[in-house]
Design a protein around this motif. Structure first.
Motif, PDB file in Angstrom:
ATOM      1  N   PHE A 168       5.937 -36.122 -72.901  1.00  0.00           N
ATOM      2  CA  PHE A 168       6.742 -35.436 -71.899  1.00  0.00           C
ATOM      3  C   PHE A 168       7.307 -36.458 -70.912  1.00  0.00           C
ATOM      4  O   PHE A 168       6.586 -37.302 -70.388  1.00  0.00           O
ATOM      5  CB  PHE A 168       5.900 -34.430 -71.114  1.00  0.00           C
ATOM      6  CG  PHE A 168       5.475 -33.226 -71.906  1.00  0.00           C
ATOM      7  CD1 PHE A 168       4.202 -33.144 -72.433  1.00  0.00           C
ATOM      8  CD2 PHE A 168       6.352 -32.175 -72.115  1.00  0.00           C
ATOM      9  CE1 PHE A 168       3.789 -32.029 -73.152  1.00  0.00           C
ATOM     10  CE2 PHE A 168       5.961 -31.057 -72.834  1.00  0.00           C
ATOM     11  CZ  PHE A 168       4.679 -30.988 -73.355  1.00  0.00           C
ATOM     12  N   GLY A 178      10.481 -32.445 -68.893  1.00  0.00           N
ATOM     13  CA  GLY A 178      11.277 -32.143 -70.056  1.00  0.00           C
ATOM     14  C   GLY A 178      10.468 -31.307 -71.029  1.00  0.00           C
ATOM     15  O   GLY A 178       9.274 -31.064 -70.833  1.00  0.00           O
ATOM     16  N   ALA A 179      11.122 -30.870 -72.116  1.00  0.00           N
ATOM     17  CA  ALA A 179      10.480 -29.977 -73.079  1.00  0.00           C
ATOM     18  C   ALA A 179       9.516 -30.693 -74.014  1.00  0.00           C
ATOM     19  O   ALA A 179       8.723 -30.045 -74.692  1.00  0.00           O
ATOM     20  CB  ALA A 179      11.542 -29.247 -73.888  1.00  0.00           C
ATOM     21  N   TYR A 198       0.604 -25.106 -63.598  1.00  0.00           N
ATOM     22  CA  TYR A 198       1.768 -25.106 -64.461  1.00  0.00           C
ATOM     23  C   TYR A 198       1.531 -24.124 -65.612  1.00  0.00           C
ATOM     24  O   TYR A 198       0.401 -23.836 -65.979  1.00  0.00           O
ATOM     25  CB  TYR A 198       1.994 -26.489 -65.093  1.00  0.00           C
ATOM     26  CG  TYR A 198       2.384 -27.584 -64.164  1.00  0.00           C
ATOM     27  CD1 TYR A 198       1.433 -28.383 -63.541  1.00  0.00           C
ATOM     28  CD2 TYR A 198       3.730 -27.882 -63.948  1.00  0.00           C
ATOM     29  CE1 TYR A 198       1.804 -29.422 -62.702  1.00  0.00           C
ATOM     30  CE2 TYR A 198       4.112 -28.932 -63.119  1.00  0.00           C
ATOM     31  CZ  TYR A 198       3.139 -29.689 -62.508  1.00  0.00           C
ATOM     32  OH  TYR A 198       3.516 -30.721 -61.684  1.00  0.00           O
ATOM     33  N   GLN A 239       2.909 -23.815 -69.734  1.00  0.00           N
ATOM     34  CA  GLN A 239       3.655 -24.482 -70.788  1.00  0.00           C
ATOM     35  C   GLN A 239       4.018 -23.476 -71.860  1.00  0.00           C
ATOM     36  O   GLN A 239       3.135 -22.825 -72.434  1.00  0.00           O
ATOM     37  CB  GLN A 239       2.848 -25.623 -71.421  1.00  0.00           C
ATOM     38  CG  GLN A 239       3.663 -26.387 -72.449  1.00  0.00           C
ATOM     39  CD  GLN A 239       2.837 -27.210 -73.404  1.00  0.00           C
ATOM     40  OE1 GLN A 239       1.607 -27.198 -73.358  1.00  0.00           O
ATOM     41  NE2 GLN A 239       3.496 -27.952 -74.263  1.00  0.00           N
ATOM     42  N   MET A 266       9.938 -25.378 -73.554  1.00  0.00           N
ATOM     43  CA  MET A 266      10.229 -25.306 -72.118  1.00  0.00           C
ATOM     44  C   MET A 266       9.536 -26.396 -71.326  1.00  0.00           C
ATOM     45  O   MET A 266       9.766 -26.510 -70.136  1.00  0.00           O
ATOM     46  CB  MET A 266       9.787 -23.947 -71.562  1.00  0.00           C
ATOM     47  CG  MET A 266      10.430 -22.762 -72.210  1.00  0.00           C
ATOM     48  SD  MET A 266      12.147 -22.580 -71.726  1.00  0.00           S
ATOM     49  CE  MET A 266      11.967 -22.022 -70.047  1.00  0.00           C
ATOM     50  N   GLY A 267       8.686 -27.167 -71.930  1.00  0.00           N
ATOM     51  CA  GLY A 267       7.940 -28.139 -71.143  1.00  0.00           C
ATOM     52  C   GLY A 267       6.966 -27.449 -70.204  1.00  0.00           C
ATOM     53  O   GLY A 267       6.573 -26.300 -70.412  1.00  0.00           O
ATOM     54  N   LEU A 268       6.568 -28.128 -69.147  1.00  0.00           N
ATOM     55  CA  LEU A 268       5.667 -27.566 -68.155  1.00  0.00           C
ATOM     56  C   LEU A 268       6.477 -27.127 -66.938  1.00  0.00           C
ATOM     57  O   LEU A 268       7.313 -27.883 -66.437  1.00  0.00           O
ATOM     58  CB  LEU A 268       4.628 -28.605 -67.709  1.00  0.00           C
ATOM     59  CG  LEU A 268       3.485 -28.887 -68.680  1.00  0.00           C
ATOM     60  CD1 LEU A 268       3.902 -29.891 -69.730  1.00  0.00           C
ATOM     61  CD2 LEU A 268       2.270 -29.396 -67.925  1.00  0.00           C
TER      62      LEU A 268
END
Lengths: 112, 115
Positions: A89, A103-104, B35, B37, B41-43
């Motif tokens: 990430f 980011g994803a 967060y 996840q 979408m990431g965190l």
């Protein structure tokens, strides 16, 4: 609208070769960038970071490059090892103390 | 040091049920974060705290509440769970370093499934 983009969902590399993971950002206020590594069923772990006053930071096999004019950073892993297989990430911050924008993620597979 | 720990590791809820996720850190960190996840979408930051007794909203706070009654603990509550809250939840903590960005340390995550 994603402010931090990792456009490659996955990357496959042969053991011993270089892995290059890319990250683009849109917010010009970001001034600190980090890479985290995540194994399955574990939390992300910090890998390496770079401040906007630098264009390169190196730590062993890992090097992060920052191109502020292009709003682009990359993580180089040389040489790649099977244990590097994980999700990577990219994250950015523009304020002191909090609010990382992630980011994803990119899945890296290092083949032996 | 255990670092950042999260309880439970996995939970299944029915729509409308409530639950609390517990995060604990033994590093004397001032800042703590929650967060979520999701695939692709990431965190994304839900809520965070810059000290005992303080909390603030992150990017996706709706449907969640938090409390930081003790410095070492940060609780995330879901009052009425919805299927859209199915996700993996990560807690993190960090220590401010006087003008420089600090590294966030993450727990192992809580996998939540809302049916």
């Amino acid at each position: 609208d994603q402010q931090v983009k990792q456009n490659s969902p996955s990357l496959s590399v042969q053991e011993g070769r270089i892995s290059i993971l890319n990250c683009d950002y849109t917010n010009s206020m970001f001034d600190y960038f980090l890479w985290y590594k995540k194994y399955p069923a574990e939390g992300p772990t910090f890998l390496i970071s770079i401040s906007s006053i630098k264009d390169k930071n190196e730590d062993g096999r890992f090097t992060v490059f920052l191109n502020k004019s292009a709003k682009h950073l990359s993580l180089h892993i040389v040489p790649s090892q099977p244990g590097d297989s994980a999700v990577y990430f990219c994250a950015a911050s523009g304020e002191y103390g909090n609010k990382l924008v992630f980011g994803a993620g990119t899945i890296l597979r290092v083949k032996s | 040091n255990a670092g950042v720990t999260q309880t439970p590791k996995f939970r299944v809820l029915k729509t409308g049920q409530s639950m609390t996720l517990l995060c604990a850190q033994d590093m004397n960190h001032e800042y703590m974060y929650w967060y979520r996840q999701d695939p692709g979408m990431g965190l994304r930051l839900i809520h965070y705290s810059v000290g005992e007794g303080t909390t603030a909203k992150g990017e996706v706070p709706d449907g969640y509440n938090v409390s930081r009654l003790k410095k070492q603990n940060f609780l995330l509550g879901l009052e009425s769970a919805a299927p859209s809250q199915t996700s993996v939840y990560f807690c993190a903590s960090s220590y401010p370093q006087g003008g420089f960005q600090e590294t966030q340390y993450f727990g192992p995550g809580t996998r939540l499934l809302v049916l």
